[in-house]
Design an enzyme around this catalytic site. Structure first.
Site, short mmCIF file in Angstrom:
data_model
loop_
_atom_site.label_atom_id
_atom_site.label_comp_id
_atom_site.label_asym_id
_atom_site.label_seq_id
_atom_site.Cartn_x
_atom_site.Cartn_y
_atom_site.Cartn_z
N ALA A 280 20.32 -22.83 -1.31
CA ALA A 280 21.20 -22.71 -2.49
C ALA A 280 22.11 -21.51 -2.37
CB ALA A 280 20.36 -22.61 -3.75
N ILE A 282 23.21 -19.82 0.39
CA ILE A 282 24.14 -19.66 1.50
C ILE A 282 25.46 -20.38 1.22
CG2 ILE A 282 24.54 -20.14 3.93
CD1 ILE A 282 21.45 -19.99 4.25
N GLU A 284 28.02 -21.95 2.62
CA GLU A 284 28.43 -22.46 3.93
C GLU A 284 29.94 -22.61 4.05
OE1 GLU A 284 26.13 -23.80 2.10
OE2 GLU A 284 24.27 -23.99 3.23
N ASP A 326 66.88 -2.34 5.13
CA ASP A 326 68.21 -2.06 5.67
C ASP A 326 69.25 -2.56 4.69
OD1 ASP A 326 67.39 -1.04 8.03
OD2 ASP A 326 67.46 -2.94 9.12
#
Ligand code: ADP
Ligand code: MG
Length: 874
Positions: A280, A282, A284, A326
């Protein structure tokens, strides 16, 4: 081996069967057969297999593998196999993502690939460097990258930085002379240039002698090790977060395991709890989502003329608080037209030129000679300042090629933006003269005589006062002023910088370079977005200020200063007043570094534009170095992290807005993934602590984390960009992504989802455990899918536009379909341990999973209304 440096130019030409007109196009095919193309064989790129294997190195994935083994040992063989399959799928996905991201980076790189100038069939053209061929006549200018080895046959003060080959930082002065000594080191082969070096000054024509792997740099094998794309700060902090998370997961899993065993649960159950928790927790999909969103974002930016060379730039873009830009070409159009001349004490409008006037004629003639630009029907080659002079020549019936043929150039000192001068020597009307053109103040200071209709006489203070007055009047009209002067020249001596002194003043030419139409709006947008625009230019202070006022950069409170005044300030003084200075005029590239540093020391994130070879250090110092795609030198492009293909200031502002939006979308996607995972963790924890049975089998969680959750996460990543993001202040770069308030929101949303999940669990529990688990899984899965709509942005769906992100609805729908398949297809039901539910149960699940969407939308509506009220009060 051919020692080309020992041979004369003519020998080299005949040896390589080419001429001073360059190769002929019909020869190219055969030559390509013989020599191949001018590419270095890339160092070993990571093989796909290695990328694939690396997906398993991730610590979190290892936890999953252990989980699979443990469930196998516990007799849940099906479960174990499916976990393994899922891990493999995950690895394949990761690999595909990696390859895709690499491809899109390669495509971006190809867009920014270096070019080379060559003469072919007698005409000068630009070609991709990889198409350079042995025998090509390569034309080198200051700022060019040299991408093949070659023998110099015409040399005009060429200076080359060869540090990548020899380690020598000082530029080397080159020559076209044949060298008689043999066996000399690379650094001493003064009549050769080598791939991998770049031109810092001057100009040359070179015959290419070696290309690709047979160049000197090609022989140094290990130099080609492919530089790895560095991870962006966001990716690094997510990696760190992942590591911390892994440790926390392990600790909590350990505690739960012991707690449950002590409480008397069977070891098998205790293990399944621990595994569920790990699965639950992790996230992924996290890192691949970030990669996808960044890759999609850079593609969009490339379409809008900003090519990102380094991924981390996308993140820093959102934090930019200062843009140093510039003037010429970036804020202005760089389409110059001469408006006025000043000669013999008189101002002449270009609408009223007198072809017969001798001094006017001389001034124009000299402006064509001391000039490298060429215009032919539709084509204009060269510096726009010089193109304007060529156009002026037409008014006097002078053609640049004709006069250059008639009065050939004997010697030259190229223009550089430090000196702000350019000098060429010619034989003119029987006398040898050196013509100098350049910045008005630099030239006037070097004049001791003046040319009038009555002849040459010493210049007086009155003359100088008059010329200064004229320059002021021109400059206040936003005109760019060039001064012209000359002196006698002796061709028996070399032309040196000394010859740019003791000049005879001839006249001024003033040209108009109108601001780009978009500039004023872009400047206004910057200011609204809390970003300070600063103009940096080599041009005169009055001209620069006049333009800066027109486009809104210079306000009454701000200052304009010159390079000289900047030199007089200490670093500390500069730091103290830097935020009041909006215009820097008459600066050299070296000043740019000081300006960037001063802003950075005050805690700002700085974007700096540049085009010349001397701009490279400042571009590297800036947080975002921005190179000009059209006028920029190859060296500047190489140093930059972003390239503008249209040289346009407003493109920078657009890129910042894109950067802010990409970051916001990534943050929302992360929030979505983390809050969903939190919900899963909390539900498992709750049941474990209350000694209830496990609400999920690990497979449920894996399915949600990896399949149904990825879809809305990507959809959130492509949320349409908000326009009003440019009404906010820039993001503070030191503010962590996972800030306290962010964590609190994740926690709150997680709790909400886990509550409805547990309610479903209790409802099902009245039937049996299988039903309870099925209902909990379904509610968690659907609630997270619907929660995806919440995470599209801070505001409520109505403010965001309910259907403005079609992908998010599609993702939600697809997720629901996938879930429905698991719920109804028999084999899937048995693998996922799903009970068949009644109609009422389906309805309860549906209602429960909509609760977080409704609650959070209501909160957003209320908060949004409050905000409107409080801002309208102020
Ligand atoms: P910028 O690009 O910011 O306008 P440059 O460094 O190109 O600044 O030019 C600085 C000054 O040098 C100009 O104001 C002009 O007076 C002079 N200058 C510019 N281009 C040339 C040139 N090709 N030859 C001689 N002088 C030049
Ligand atoms: Mg310029």
């Amino acid at each position: 081996m051919d020692r080309y440096y020992n041979k004369s130019s003519e020998e080299v030409l005949s040896l390589l069967q080419t001429t001073r007109e360059g190769l002929k196009s019909e020869e190219l095919g055969a030559l390509k057969e013989k020599y191949g193309s001018n590419e270095l064989v890339e160092g070993a790129r990571k093989s796909i297999f290695r990328v694939f294997m690396e997906q398993f190195k991730d610590f979190l994935v290892m936890i999953l593998i252990v989980a699979a083994i443990v469930s196998g040992v516990l007799g849940k063989l099906e479960s174990a196999i499916v976990i393994i399959v899922v891990i493999m799928l995950n690895a394949i996905l990761g690999t595909v993502q990696h390859v895709k991201a690499q491809k899109s980076l390669d495509a971006l790189k190809a867009l920014a690939s270096p070019m080379a100038k060559v003469k072919r069939d007698g005409n000068a053209t630009e070609i991709p460097s990889k198409d350079l061929m042995v025998g090509d006549l390569m034309l080198l200018d200051a700022g060019d990258f040299i991408s093949a080895d070659g023998r110099i046959i015409e040399n005009y003060n060429l200076q080359v930085n060869e540090s990548s080959l020899t380690g020598e930082a000082e530029s080397v002065l080159k020559s076209a002379e044949t060298i008689s000594a043999t066996d000399i080191s690379l650094g001493d082969r003064k009549n050769m240039v080598f791939s991998g070096s770049f031109v810092t000054y001057g100009r040359a024509e070179v015959i290419v002698t070696n290309i690709g792997m047979s160049t000197e740099i090609g022989k140094i094998a290990n130099l080609l090790e492919n530089a790895q794309e560095k991870k962006t700060p966001l990716q690094v902090s997510l990696d760190q977060f992942g590591k911390k998370l892994a440790v926390i997961i392990l600790i909590i899993c350990g505690i739960i395991l012991t707690l449950n065993i002590v409480k008397g649960a069977s070891p098998a159950d205790a293990f399944m709890f621990a595994i569920s928790l790990a699965v639950a927790a992790i996230p992924e999909a996290l890192s691949s989502i970030v990669t996808i969103v960044l890759a999609l974002g850079t593609q969009k930016m490339a379409k809008e003329n900003a090519i990102v060379r380094k991924l981390h730039a996308v993140e820093s873009l959102g934090g930019i608080s200062v843009i140093c830009s510039d003037k010429t070409g970036t804020l202005t159009q760089n389409k110059m037209t001469v408006q006025k001349l000043f000669v013999n004490g008189e101002v002449i409008e270009t609408s009223a030129v007198n072809k017969e006037n001798e001094l006017e004629h001389t001034l124009t003639l000299m402006s064509l000679l001391c000039n490298d630009a060429i215009t032919r029907e539709t084509k204009e080659i060269g510096d726009p300042t010089e193109v304007a002079l060529v156009d002026l020549g037409e008014l006097y019936g002078l053609d640049e090629l004709v006069v250059r043929e008639k009065y050939p150039r004997l010697a030259e000192l190229a223009f550089d933006s430090d000196r702000k001068l350019m000098t060429t020597a010619h034989k003119l009307k029987g006398e040898q003269v050196a013509i100098t053109k350049g910045a008005f103040d630099v030239i006037l200071g070097r004049c001791d005589h003046i040319q009038t209709a009555a002849g040459i006489r010493p210049i007086t203070e009155e003359d100088k006062a008059q010329i200064k007055q004229i320059n002021r009047v021109f400059s206040e009209q936003s005109l760019r002023v060039l001064a012209f002067a000359y002196r006698p020249y002796d061709s028996t001596k070399a032309l040196t910088l000394e010859d740019e002194n003791h000049l005879t003043f001839l006249g001024l030419i003033a040209m108009m370079d109108p601001p780009r139409v978009e500039s004023a709006q872009a400047v206004a947008d910057c200011i609204k977005a809390g970003i300070k625009p600063v103009m940096i230019t080599g041009d005169h202070k009055i001209t620069a200020s006049a333009i800066a006022k027109q486009i809104g950069i210079l306000n009454s409170m701000d200052e304009a200063i010159e390079g000289k005044e900047l030199d007089a300030l200490s670093d500390e003084e500069l730091r103290n007043k830097v935020d009041q200075i909006s215009v820097y005029a008459r600066v050299s590239p070296e000043h740019k570094i000081r300006i960037v540093k001063a802003w950075q020391d005050n805690g700002n994130v700085v974007a700096m534009t540049g085009d010349g070879v001397n701009d490279a250090p400042a571009l590297k110092q800036a947080d975002i170095g921005v190179a000009m795609g059209i006028t920029g030198t190859e060296v500047a492009k190489d140093a930059a992290s972003m390239i503008l293909t249209d040289d346009n200031f407003s493109t920078i502002v657009k890129a910042i807005s894109n950067g802010r939006n990409i970051y916001a979308n990534i943050k929302n996607a992360i929030k979505f993934l983390l809050s969903g995972n939190t919900a899963g963790i909390l539900a498992v924890l709750y049941c474990s602590l209350l000694a209830l049975p496990n609400p999920f089998v690990p497979l449920h969680l894996l399915f949600i984390n990896l399949v149904t959750d990825s879809l809305p996460a990507i959809a959130i990543g492509v949320e349409p960009y908000r326009k009003d993001i440019m009404k906010e202040k820039p993001r503070k770069m030191d503010e962590p992504l996972l800030s306290r308030s962010f964590a609190l929101e994740v926690l709150f949303e997680g709790i909400l989802i886990s509550c409805v999940t547990l309610v479903a669990f209790y409802m099902g529990k009245q039937v049996n455990h299988l039903t309870a688990s099925t209902m909990a899984f379904s509610t968690l899965c659907l609630a997270r899918l619907f929660h995806g709509l919440n995470c599209r942005g801070k505001a409520s769906l109505f403010q965001l536009g309910v259907f403005s992100n079609k992908a998010s609805w599609l993702a939600t729908l697809l997720g629901v379909v996938l879930w429905a398949m698991i719920m109804t297809i028999k084999p899937l039901m048995s693998i996922f341990e799903i009970a068949s539910l009644s109609k009422e149960q389906f309805i309860s699940i549906g209602m429960l999973s909509l609760v977080p969407l409704v609650v959070i939308q209501l909160i957003k509506l209320i908060l949004g209304a409050q905000k409107v009220r409080s801002t309208s009060k102020n």
